[in-house]
Design an enzyme around this catalytic site. Structure first.
Site, PDB file in Angstrom:
ATOM      1  N   ASP A 106      40.022  40.284  41.962  1.00 38.91           N
ATOM      2  CA  ASP A 106      39.941  40.922  40.641  1.00 38.91           C
ATOM      3  C   ASP A 106      40.164  39.896  39.535  1.00 38.91           C
ATOM      4  OD1 ASP A 106      39.672  43.220  38.834  1.00 38.91           O
ATOM      5  OD2 ASP A 106      41.742  42.747  38.350  1.00 38.91           O
TER       6      ASP A 106
ATOM      7  N   ARG B  26      33.362  39.477  34.401  1.00 35.00           N
ATOM      8  CA  ARG B  26      32.816  40.693  33.781  1.00 35.00           C
ATOM      9  C   ARG B  26      33.017  40.664  32.270  1.00 35.00           C
ATOM     10  NH1 ARG B  26      36.336  44.839  36.068  1.00 35.00           N
ATOM     11  NH2 ARG B  26      35.172  46.358  34.864  1.00 35.00           N
TER      12      ARG B  26
ATOM     13  N   SER C 222      38.399  47.544  40.236  1.00 37.50           N
ATOM     14  CA  SER C 222      39.306  46.590  39.585  1.00 37.50           C
ATOM     15  C   SER C 222      40.708  47.192  39.462  1.00 37.50           C
ATOM     16  CB  SER C 222      38.749  46.233  38.198  1.00 37.50           C
ATOM     17  OG  SER C 222      39.726  45.641  37.393  1.00 37.50           O
TER      18      SER C 222
HETATM   19  N1  URA Z   1      41.380  47.599  33.357  1.00 35.87           N
HETATM   20  C1  URA Z   1      41.246  46.912  34.522  1.00 35.87           C
HETATM   21  O1  URA Z   1      42.236  46.477  35.110  1.00 35.87           O
HETATM   22  N2  URA Z   1      40.031  46.719  34.997  1.00 35.87           N
HETATM   23  C2  URA Z   1      38.922  47.188  34.398  1.00 35.87           C
HETATM   24  O2  URA Z   1      37.853  46.990  34.910  1.00 35.87           O
HETATM   25  C3  URA Z   1      39.054  47.904  33.184  1.00 35.87           C
HETATM   26  C4  URA Z   1      40.311  48.095  32.675  1.00 35.87           C
END
Ligand code: URA
Length: 441
Positions: A162, A169, A184
């Site tokens: 992540d 992203r 995520s």
């Molecule tokens: N918060 C997160 O941790 N991930 C996302 O993709 C969007 C908000």
């Protein structure tokens, strides 16, 4: 051995990736064998083609196990986590974490940084001098045991998938996708090991999900993943059609969070925090939702939640005097006022535009490597529904360089719509999603 090219091609045409393919993709990316340019293409393919529930679950589990996971059994008591899907002026974690911890719930929270136009809890916390969110697992547990709460980043080797995907992203316009947001958030929540999870799914012009139905779909997907993994999990769908509270920008938001913990915060922020905190306390078995609300209201007036935040700040290396005396946070040296161009009522706010304006002032990142100006931001004097007269101050902008005002001021002004008629009232909380279904308010 997977070929990333083939997976991109498959997803581009709407095919479903298998568990083995998702495993190869996530592990290859974390190992540095799959380059950012191929992963960027895959993210865009997922953005357009989506993923089915099975693929999203595979992706979440692969991400959750891409590094170390926390075994929180060393922390006594019920551990409850909370995560927001992201918003503008969303400082709820800094309020509800201390509320719940002051009532005996353990909060071992892994947060994120700003993403796109939204702010991130880690960036807000790091505006407190000395505070670190890079803390190893042992110390993380110690702090939670000592103070009831710690908020850290994906330190050490937790959820590295992540960490890399989030940053990618953020700069490839692939944030607002149900499978990518769900995986995520839930990968971090599952890896962090809490017994129960409360999700704050934002909806409206400043959220990644702009419509109520899309927000409910995201909430259902995340709750299903959480429950499927054996956790207690529920979601509140809360308003992000209007910035939450009046402060947008890191240090300014910490100040507002502390005011709220003293029971002196803006009414919208206070109400959303009380509802989220009540659900966290309920999940921890502290009583019915209404009994939990009464408990939460009490700690906002007796000062105990502020003390818990100050103790956490100190344990994480920060200067707790900034919590006891928030005037120590100095605003950025340059200030500009945005004035109402006409008489009327504020009938719409493009909240994403407000978030972008604050980023343009230095409060967020446009590129991965950008640094943040913690003192920059926006203070809103007028919000949705307020009557205004031409020349009234809509907002104050703060930046460290006057040259940033021209673009940000225009962006901010374009985000406000002034109409002749009063605007209809908006809800702050639209629905609650549990494993049993959707309760609309
Ligand atoms: N918060 C997160 O941790 N991930 C996302 O993709 C969007 C908000």
């Amino acid at each position: 051995m997977i070929r990333m090219y083939d997976l991109i091609e498959k997803k581009k045409h709407g095919g479903a990736l298998s568990g083995e393919e998702i495993h190869g993709m996530v592990s290859g990316y974390v190992a540095g064998e799959i380059p950012d340019y191929q992963m960027s293409a895959m993210l865009m393919a997922i953005y357009f083609q989506g993923m089915n529930a099975q693929e999203t679950t595979y992706l979440t589990m692969e991400m959750a196990h891409s590094g170390d996971t926390a075994d929180l059994s060393g922390i006594k008591g019920i551990k409850v986590d909370k995560h927001s899907t992201g918003g503008v002026g969303d400082k709820t974690s800094l309020v509800i974490g201390p509320i719940a911890a002051s009532l005996g719930v353990k909060i071992a929270k892994m947060s994120g940084r700003g993403l796109g136009h939204t702010g991130g809890t880690l960036d807000k916390l790091e505006s407190i001098p000395g505070l670190t969110t890079s803390i190893d697992k042992e110390r993380f547990f110690e702090i939670v045991n000592e103070t009831g709460i710690a908020i850290i980043g994906q330190t050490g080797n937790m959820v590295p998938a992540d960490k890399k995907l989030y940053a990618l992203r953020d700069v490839t316009a692939t944030v607002d996708s149900v499978p990518l947001i769900a995986s995520s958030i839930m990968s971090k929540k599952l890896a962090a090991g809490s017994d129960a999870i409360v999700l704050d799914v934002k909806t409206g012009s400043g959220a990644f999900m702009k419509t109520l139905e899309d927000s409910i779909a995201l909430a259902k997907e995340m709750v299903a993943i959480g429950v499927g993994a054996g956790r207690k999990c529920c979601a509140l769908i809360t308003d992000m059609d209007v910035p939450l509270g009046r402060a947008i920008g890191n240090a300014m938001e910490v100040r507002e969070a502390v005011q709220t913990l003293r029971g002196e915060g803006p009414s919208d922020l206070t109400e959303v925090c009380l509802q989220l905190a009540s659900n966290m306390l309920y999940m921890a078995g502290k009583g019915s939702v209404s009994e939990c609300r009464a408990l939460a209201e009490k700690v906002l007036t007796d000062g105990s939640a502020v003390d818990v935040l100050a103790a956490m700040v100190k344990a994480q290396g920060g200067d707790p005097d900034y919590i006891f005396d928030t005037s120590r946070f100095k605003p950025a040296p340059c200030r500009a006022e945005v004035l109402a161009p006409a008489d009327g009522y504020i009938t719409h706010i493009d909240t994403e535009g407000c978030g972008i304006a604050s980023t343009m002032l230095g409060a967020g990142r446009a590129k991965k490597e950008d640094t943040i100006d913690y003192s920059a931001g926006i203070y809103l004097h007028k919000k949705y529904g307020d009557p205004v007269k031409k020349g009234d101050v809509l907002a104050e902008l703060y930046a460290s360089d006057e040259a940033l005002f021209a673009g940000a001021e225009q962006k901010f002004l374009n985000s406000y719509t002034i109409g002749a008629q009063p605007a209809p009232e908006k809800k702050l909380v639209y629905a609650r999603v549990t494993k049993d279904g959707v309760e609309r308010f």
